[in-house]
Design an enzyme around this catalytic site. Structure first.
Site, short mmCIF file in Angstrom:
data_model
loop_
_atom_site.label_atom_id
_atom_site.label_comp_id
_atom_site.label_asym_id
_atom_site.label_seq_id
_atom_site.Cartn_x
_atom_site.Cartn_y
_atom_site.Cartn_z
N ASP A 39 0.65 5.10 -0.11
CA ASP A 39 -0.01 4.45 -1.25
C ASP A 39 0.42 5.05 -2.59
O ASP A 39 -0.43 5.34 -3.45
CB ASP A 39 -1.55 4.56 -1.13
CG ASP A 39 -2.06 4.28 0.27
OD1 ASP A 39 -1.45 3.46 0.97
OD2 ASP A 39 -3.08 4.90 0.66
N GLU A 210 -4.75 -5.92 0.54
CA GLU A 210 -5.19 -4.73 -0.20
C GLU A 210 -4.06 -4.30 -1.15
O GLU A 210 -3.05 -4.99 -1.29
CB GLU A 210 -5.50 -3.59 0.78
CG GLU A 210 -4.31 -3.23 1.67
CD GLU A 210 -4.67 -2.42 2.90
OE1 GLU A 210 -5.86 -2.26 3.21
OE2 GLU A 210 -3.73 -1.94 3.57
O1 FUB Z 1 -4.04 5.10 3.03
C1 FUB Z 1 -5.29 4.52 3.32
C2 FUB Z 1 -5.25 3.05 3.25
O2 FUB Z 1 -4.11 2.56 3.94
C3 FUB Z 1 -5.09 2.46 1.89
O3 FUB Z 1 -6.24 2.44 1.13
C4 FUB Z 1 -4.61 1.13 2.25
O4 FUB Z 1 -4.08 0.41 1.18
C5 FUB Z 1 -3.59 1.44 3.29
O5 FUB Z 1 -2.34 1.77 2.73
#
Ligand code: FUB
Length: 328
Positions: A39, A210
């Protein structure tokens, strides 16, 4: 030279031998630094590039953030534990996906924590930390989450702070396939309601999962997000373009995804524009070929190009990564 810099100067060049030819240097700049980091939020402060990633590990071990800085996108210096859960009383686990912005000489680091599923029973969501330097140390700004409730079905995670052309700041965020935009107040302690009285406006495009980000190029708002499941090979990035930060956002298509010869699960990205140029970089995480541990995610950088119509061209993910690019 620090130990990390030396290690990278050595590992960035590997040598391959072709029969009958002298040894040829092959560049290996991806991943950009060692370790399981996901991320990545990339930005520029002064003459340095910065990356703020998630420490990719089981949730209970995700109780801090490291950051990385570089003068040229190739040589990186690690800044350990710029924010630690000991400085955020309510954060217990799953500290995810930082987003950073400088305002008035202060650095504000927005982050998700605790992976809440029931906002009536759990404390957590999106928090804010503040520091006088991009390397921290960051301290909790509010003593509680900035967004601790579930609005419009969006899990309060994966926030991005967008500064619009008129100087307004927006928080764009959300997991579980829903994305909200909300206008931040002046000191980032809360939100300003929109003229219709609502605070959280849903702007979810088709296939959104997301990891939203937004930027403006040639007067157009580019909205990008991740699709698929982050632990699997199909995790990817798509985008839409609009005349407004509120959309409507019509999905154009995928521009970042796995390449069976390079890596899988390429997603949750950010972008860097070299100031005063039309040079763009995409900073994202991906999983090594053959790896099945969902947490094994590595931070990589490749070039991102637009065509003459402003369409983002599909990104070629590479092992070589990018050339050194110092900032003026
Ligand atoms: O790294 C944790 C979670 O995994 C993130 O919040 C999401 O976007 C995914 O990448």
């Amino acid at each position: 030279m620090s130990r990390l810099r030396l290690a990278f100067a050595v590992s960035a060049l590997t040598f391959i031998t072709f029969p009958g030819l002298a040894q040829t240097a092959k560049k290996v700049n991806n991943p950009v630094f060692p370790g399981w980091y996901a991320d990545p939020e990339a930005t520029i402060f002064g003459k340095n590039y910065w990356i703020y990633p998630t420490f990719s590990a089981p949730y209970k071990q995700q109780i801090f953030f490291d950051a990385f800085s570089s003068p040229d996108l190739v040589t990186w210096t690690k800044h350990s534990r710029i924010l630690d859960s000991t400085a955020v009383k309510w954060a217990k686990k799953a500290m995810w996906a930082p987003a950073i912005i400088e305002k008035g000489g202060k650095y504000y680091l927005f982050f998700g924590a605790n992976d809440i599923h029931d906002d009536k029973k759990e404390v957590g969501g999106i928090g804010v930390a503040v520091a006088d330097s991009p390397a921290g140390p960051f301290r909790d700004y509010l003593g509680k989450p900035l967004v601790g409730q579930i609005h419009n079905g969006a899990q309060p995670i994966d926030q991005f702070v967008f500064k619009d052309q008129d100087g307004k700041y927006y928080l764009i965020y959300g997991g579980w396939g829903h994305c909200n935009i909300a206008q931040l107040n002046d000191d980032f302690t809360g939100f300003l309601p929109f003229s219709d009285g609502t605070t959280y406006r849903e702007v979810t495009p088709k296939n959104y999962v997301e990891g939203p980000i937004m930027f403006v190029r040639n007067g157009q708002y580019y909205f990008m997000w991740s699709e698929g499941g982050w632990t699997g090979p199909d995790y990817s990035v798509a985008y839409a373009v609009s005349k407004s930060p509120f959309g409507p956002f019509e999905r154009v298509g995928k521009i970042l995804q796995q390449d069976p010869t390079v890596a899988t699960g390429a997603g949750h990205h950010s972008v860097i524009q070299v100031p005063g140029t039309d040079e763009w970089y995409i900073v994202y995480h991906r999983r090594p070929l053959g790896e099945t541990d969902g947490n094994h995610r590595e931070t990589c950088i490749d070039r991102m190009y637009f065509d003459a119509n402003g369409t983002i061209k599909p990104v070629k993910i590479t092992v070589a990564g990018v050339e050194a690019r110092a900032l003026k």
